[in-house]
Every structure is written in C-alpha cells, then in structure tokens.
Design a protein around this motif. Structure first.
Motif, PDB file in Angstrom:
ATOM      1  N   ASP A  23       0.796  -1.232   0.000  1.00  0.00           N
ATOM      2  CA  ASP A  23       0.000   0.000   0.000  1.00  0.00           C
ATOM      3  C   ASP A  23       0.824   1.276   0.000  1.00  0.00           C
ATOM      4  O   ASP A  23       0.336   2.312   0.429  1.00  0.00           O
ATOM      5  CB  ASP A  23      -0.953  -0.005   1.201  1.00  0.00           C
ATOM      6  N   GLN A  24       2.077   1.223  -0.465  1.00  0.00           N
ATOM      7  CA  GLN A  24       2.797   2.500  -0.571  1.00  0.00           C
ATOM      8  C   GLN A  24       1.943   3.417  -1.443  1.00  0.00           C
ATOM      9  O   GLN A  24       1.444   2.992  -2.483  1.00  0.00           O
ATOM     10  CB  GLN A  24       4.169   2.347  -1.254  1.00  0.00           C
ATOM     11  N   SER A  25       1.808   4.673  -1.014  1.00  0.00           N
ATOM     12  CA  SER A  25       0.889   5.571  -1.724  1.00  0.00           C
ATOM     13  C   SER A  25       1.666   6.651  -2.441  1.00  0.00           C
ATOM     14  O   SER A  25       2.871   6.535  -2.616  1.00  0.00           O
ATOM     15  CB  SER A  25      -0.087   6.164  -0.724  1.00  0.00           C
ATOM     16  N   PHE A  77      -3.440  -0.016  -1.870  1.00  0.00           N
ATOM     17  CA  PHE A  77      -3.586   1.426  -2.000  1.00  0.00           C
ATOM     18  C   PHE A  77      -4.843   1.667  -2.849  1.00  0.00           C
ATOM     19  O   PHE A  77      -5.199   0.835  -3.688  1.00  0.00           O
ATOM     20  CB  PHE A  77      -2.300   1.934  -2.658  1.00  0.00           C
ATOM     21  N   GLU A  78      -5.507   2.794  -2.624  1.00  0.00           N
ATOM     22  CA  GLU A  78      -6.771   3.092  -3.322  1.00  0.00           C
ATOM     23  C   GLU A  78      -6.661   2.908  -4.840  1.00  0.00           C
ATOM     24  O   GLU A  78      -7.538   2.325  -5.482  1.00  0.00           O
ATOM     25  CB  GLU A  78      -7.185   4.542  -2.996  1.00  0.00           C
ATOM     26  N   ASN A  79      -5.553   3.395  -5.406  1.00  0.00           N
ATOM     27  CA  ASN A  79      -5.368   3.299  -6.854  1.00  0.00           C
ATOM     28  C   ASN A  79      -5.314   1.835  -7.319  1.00  0.00           C
ATOM     29  O   ASN A  79      -5.754   1.493  -8.417  1.00  0.00           O
ATOM     30  CB  ASN A  79      -4.076   4.044  -7.222  1.00  0.00           C
ATOM     31  N   THR A  80      -4.783   0.967  -6.458  1.00  0.00           N
ATOM     32  CA  THR A  80      -4.694  -0.471  -6.799  1.00  0.00           C
ATOM     33  C   THR A  80      -6.076  -1.111  -6.721  1.00  0.00           C
ATOM     34  O   THR A  80      -6.432  -1.953  -7.549  1.00  0.00           O
ATOM     35  CB  THR A  80      -3.731  -1.186  -5.824  1.00  0.00           C
ATOM     36  N   MET A  81      -6.868  -0.711  -5.732  1.00  0.00           N
ATOM     37  CA  MET A  81      -8.237  -1.229  -5.605  1.00  0.00           C
ATOM     38  C   MET A  81      -9.050  -0.908  -6.858  1.00  0.00           C
ATOM     39  O   MET A  81      -9.908  -1.699  -7.267  1.00  0.00           O
ATOM     40  CB  MET A  81      -8.918  -0.607  -4.371  1.00  0.00           C
ATOM     41  N   GLU A  96     -10.800 -14.367  -4.872  1.00  0.00           N
ATOM     42  CA  GLU A  96     -11.319 -15.467  -5.703  1.00  0.00           C
ATOM     43  C   GLU A  96     -10.222 -16.371  -6.247  1.00  0.00           C
ATOM     44  O   GLU A  96     -10.393 -17.587  -6.330  1.00  0.00           O
ATOM     45  CB  GLU A  96     -12.161 -14.898  -6.852  1.00  0.00           C
ATOM     46  N   LYS A  97      -9.099 -15.780  -6.632  1.00  0.00           N
ATOM     47  CA  LYS A  97      -8.032 -16.575  -7.256  1.00  0.00           C
ATOM     48  C   LYS A  97      -6.980 -17.034  -6.244  1.00  0.00           C
ATOM     49  O   LYS A  97      -6.311 -18.029  -6.453  1.00  0.00           O
ATOM     50  CB  LYS A  97      -7.328 -15.769  -8.363  1.00  0.00           C
ATOM     51  N   LYS A  98      -6.811 -16.247  -5.161  1.00  0.00           N
ATOM     52  CA  LYS A  98      -5.702 -16.527  -4.247  1.00  0.00           C
ATOM     53  C   LYS A  98      -6.153 -16.876  -2.827  1.00  0.00           C
ATOM     54  O   LYS A  98      -5.333 -17.265  -2.004  1.00  0.00           O
ATOM     55  CB  LYS A  98      -4.773 -15.300  -4.193  1.00  0.00           C
ATOM     56  N   ASN A  99      -7.428 -16.663  -2.532  1.00  0.00           N
ATOM     57  CA  ASN A  99      -7.938 -16.885  -1.170  1.00  0.00           C
ATOM     58  C   ASN A  99      -7.212 -16.016  -0.140  1.00  0.00           C
ATOM     59  O   ASN A  99      -6.957 -16.421   0.988  1.00  0.00           O
ATOM     60  CB  ASN A  99      -7.826 -18.378  -0.798  1.00  0.00           C
ATOM     61  N   ILE A 100      -6.879 -14.798  -0.574  1.00  0.00           N
ATOM     62  CA  ILE A 100      -6.192 -13.832   0.289  1.00  0.00           C
ATOM     63  C   ILE A 100      -7.145 -12.654   0.534  1.00  0.00           C
ATOM     64  O   ILE A 100      -7.768 -12.142  -0.392  1.00  0.00           O
ATOM     65  CB  ILE A 100      -4.859 -13.382  -0.367  1.00  0.00           C
ATOM     66  N   VAL A 101      -7.259 -12.257   1.798  1.00  0.00           N
ATOM     67  CA  VAL A 101      -8.262 -11.265   2.218  1.00  0.00           C
ATOM     68  C   VAL A 101      -7.789  -9.840   1.874  1.00  0.00           C
ATOM     69  O   VAL A 101      -6.703  -9.434   2.284  1.00  0.00           O
ATOM     70  CB  VAL A 101      -8.516 -11.388   3.738  1.00  0.00           C
ATOM     71  N   PRO A 102      -8.613  -9.061   1.147  1.00  0.00           N
ATOM     72  CA  PRO A 102      -8.194  -7.712   0.742  1.00  0.00           C
ATOM     73  C   PRO A 102      -8.524  -6.614   1.758  1.00  0.00           C
ATOM     74  O   PRO A 102      -9.624  -6.558   2.308  1.00  0.00           O
ATOM     75  CB  PRO A 102      -8.968  -7.474  -0.562  1.00  0.00           C
ATOM     76  N   PHE A 103      -7.545  -5.741   1.976  1.00  0.00           N
ATOM     77  CA  PHE A 103      -7.703  -4.547   2.819  1.00  0.00           C
ATOM     78  C   PHE A 103      -7.376  -3.310   1.989  1.00  0.00           C
ATOM     79  O   PHE A 103      -6.677  -3.407   0.985  1.00  0.00           O
ATOM     80  CB  PHE A 103      -6.717  -4.586   3.998  1.00  0.00           C
ATOM     81  N   LEU A 104      -7.841  -2.159   2.454  1.00  0.00           N
ATOM     82  CA  LEU A 104      -7.578  -0.894   1.760  1.00  0.00           C
ATOM     83  C   LEU A 104      -6.978   0.121   2.721  1.00  0.00           C
ATOM     84  O   LEU A 104      -7.516   0.354   3.802  1.00  0.00           O
ATOM     85  CB  LEU A 104      -8.903  -0.337   1.204  1.00  0.00           C
ATOM     86  N   LYS A 105      -5.889   0.753   2.312  1.00  0.00           N
ATOM     87  CA  LYS A 105      -5.328   1.868   3.083  1.00  0.00           C
ATOM     88  C   LYS A 105      -6.221   3.087   2.842  1.00  0.00           C
ATOM     89  O   LYS A 105      -6.462   3.456   1.688  1.00  0.00           O
ATOM     90  CB  LYS A 105      -3.915   2.157   2.586  1.00  0.00           C
ATOM     91  N   VAL A 106      -6.719   3.701   3.933  1.00  0.00           N
ATOM     92  CA  VAL A 106      -7.662   4.822   3.755  1.00  0.00           C
ATOM     93  C   VAL A 106      -7.132   6.171   4.233  1.00  0.00           C
ATOM     94  O   VAL A 106      -7.720   7.204   3.940  1.00  0.00           O
ATOM     95  CB  VAL A 106      -9.019   4.555   4.461  1.00  0.00           C
ATOM     96  N   ASP A 107      -6.013   6.181   4.960  1.00  0.00           N
ATOM     97  CA  ASP A 107      -5.576   7.487   5.483  1.00  0.00           C
ATOM     98  C   ASP A 107      -4.939   8.330   4.379  1.00  0.00           C
ATOM     99  O   ASP A 107      -4.547   7.824   3.328  1.00  0.00           O
ATOM    100  CB  ASP A 107      -4.617   7.305   6.665  1.00  0.00           C
ATOM    101  N   LYS A 108      -4.861   9.621   4.639  1.00  0.00           N
ATOM    102  CA  LYS A 108      -4.306  10.575   3.658  1.00  0.00           C
ATOM    103  C   LYS A 108      -2.966  11.123   4.130  1.00  0.00           C
ATOM    104  O   LYS A 108      -2.585  12.240   3.811  1.00  0.00           O
ATOM    105  CB  LYS A 108      -5.294  11.731   3.427  1.00  0.00           C
TER     106      LYS A 108
END
Length: 298
Positions: A23-25, A77-81, A96-108
């Motif tokens: 999530d490097q932004s 990172f938001e752009n990746t989402m 779906e493909k990797k069974n890995i749970v997705p998170f999103l970085k939300v801070d600015k």
C-alpha cells in the motif's frame, strides 16, 4: 455485524500466516519503484507512475509464491483497488483466485508533529471511499499515525482519533486496522508503548460487544508486551509493522512475540527487481515469504 464476510473474518482471526502490505501511496511510490529498479525517468506523470507500480504489485500478487498457505491478507492502495488483474478488480482477484483477504489503506498521510505525535490528516470523502471499498468486496481498512515521544496527551489523542474513525469504518461493514505506530528510533519507545497499551485497552473496553477491530503495532521493546491485546475479544488480530528494521531483524524480533503476526511492506519487497526473470523473482519472493511466515507463526 453488517456485511462482514464471515469466512474472511475467521481466516483473519485464526488463520496461519501474515499480511502483505502493498500500500505504498503517492508520496512513497517513487521510492518503492526505485528500490524495484524503476527510476523516476521511466515515467512522466502520476498516471504513468501508478501504472508501473500496479504492474509491480500485479507481478507480486500473481507470483506462485504469493500463496494463501503463507499469506492471509493484503493491504492495497486506493489506486490499486480501482484497477484490475486479469479482468478482475484487484480485491476480487486476491480473494477469488488466491484466497487472500483484501484490505484498503484509507488514510491521507500524517499531520505535522504536535505533542510528540503525528495524527492522521483529515480524510475528506472517507464515506464515499468506504462505500466504494464495500462495492469492491474489500474486507477491511488500514490507517496509520505515528508516535515519536512518550507524551501521554499526544498518545491519547492518537488512539482516540484512530478509534473514532475506526468506528465509522466498522459501521460500514468493514474491519478497521488501527495503526498507531511507535517510531522504532524513538528514545523512549518502551515508555510510549506502556502509555499506548493503556490507551488502546481503554478504547477497547468502551466498545459495544459486537465491534471488531484489528491492531497494527510496532514490534514491542518487551517481548509479548501486547499479549493482553491479542486475546481481547474485540481484537480480530494484532499485526506488526517492520518499521524500518531490516527484514532479518524484523523477523527475529517478531518471532519472539507469541501470537503477533507480520504486516510488512518494505521488508516484503526487499530484493525484488523489475529486471529479474520470473523464476528469479518467484524464488526471491518465495524465500522472503517463508521467512516472514515462520516468524509469524511462533
């Protein structure tokens, strides 16, 4: 709990493995790219830069070594989402493909230093971002603030801010990762951690019984210092950041903390470069992932 994916929640709570932080932004992207061997003269604007970093992240995510046997979740990172991998939104590809749970970085990013800490900058449009994250099947979020000194007022402010925003996130059906990082170079790191633990516990005690959060903390000076937080019923998982330690040092310290798992960013991509063949890239990443995994399952 509103809309939380129960299978993902169980995986995050009791699965074996660690979280990959991809999530490097905006601010840290050029550095992440240059460590990967892509220099600033390779792109001429943000859009080109983000396309290159998405290619890097796609390569990491699609590598066979990036596997759910070792990796529980990944922070985007938001752009990746908002981009796709093989025609699927990144979060859907992960699950779906990797069974890995997705998170999103939300801070600015961080506000200026005050009372020994850097609070989060205000997050305008947070509501809209969270709605989009829910649409994109994201499970949780991450937001970071930093503690530089053992200042009780500053640390209390940081924890209150994190939990206040965290509650807003939880109410959208997402699990917030609360990240009040203690600077590993701070002269009074251990003292900061003592104050931080008390403040976190105070906030946890005030939550309604169904509220769940995750915590992302610097590896503590005193081993197993956060074990009471790890076992708190509100806490899905406590993860650790590498915080500027080399991977080897971070792994060594992490392994001494029972139940604490990694959420490494820079330490994960150490040694990867754009010029590597796929076989070399997979081998390096595979070794890295195994060492971080082994340190996380102690």
């Amino acid at each position: 709990m509103a809309n939380v994916n129960q299978e993902q929640l169980n995986r995050m709570h009791s699965g074996k493995g660690f979280i990959a932080a991809l999530d490097q932004s905006g601010g840290s992207t050029p550095k992440a790219l240059s460590q990967y061997g892509v220099q600033e003269n390779s792109y001429s604007n943000d859009e080109e830069m983000y396309t290159l970093v998405h290619e890097m992240r796609t390569r990491i995510i699609k590598t066979p070594a990036f596997d759910s046997e070792y990796i529980l979740g990944a922070i985007l990172f938001e752009n990746t989402m908002d981009r796709k991998i093989d025609g699927l939104w990144t979060a859907d590809y992960l699950w779906e493909k990797k069974n890995i749970v997705p998170f999103l970085k939300v801070d600015k990013g961080l506000a200026d230093l005050a009372s020994g800490v850097q609070l989060m900058k205000p997050i305008p449009n947070l509501d809209e971002l969270l709605n989009r994250a829910v649409e994109r099947n994201v499970f949780g979020t991450k937001m970071r603030s930093v503690i530089k000194e053992a200042n009780p007022d500053g640390i209390r402010d940081i924890v209150e801010q994190q939990f206040r925003v965290g509650l807003q996130i939880f109410e959208k059906g997402l699990i917030p990762i609360i990240e009040p990082e203690v600077d590993i170079y701070s002269a009074d790191k251990e003292k900061s951690e003592e104050i931080l633990k008390k403040e976190i516990q105070k906030q946890l005690n005030a939550l309604d019984k169904d509220v769940k959060v995750m915590l992302k903390l610097s590896i503590p000076t005193v081993n197993n210092f956060y074990s009471s937080l790890i076992s708190d019923p509100h806490v899905v998982r406590v993860v650790a950041l590498s915080g500027g330690y080399s991977r080897e040092e971070a792994n060594t310290k992490l392994a001494q903390n029972h139940g604490l798992i990694a959420s490494f960013s820079r330490a994960l991509s150490e040694g990867l470069s754009a010029g590597q063949s796929d076989a070399d890239f997979n081998a390096v990443l595979g070794d890295t992932i195994k060492t971080i995994y082994n340190a996380s399952i102690t």
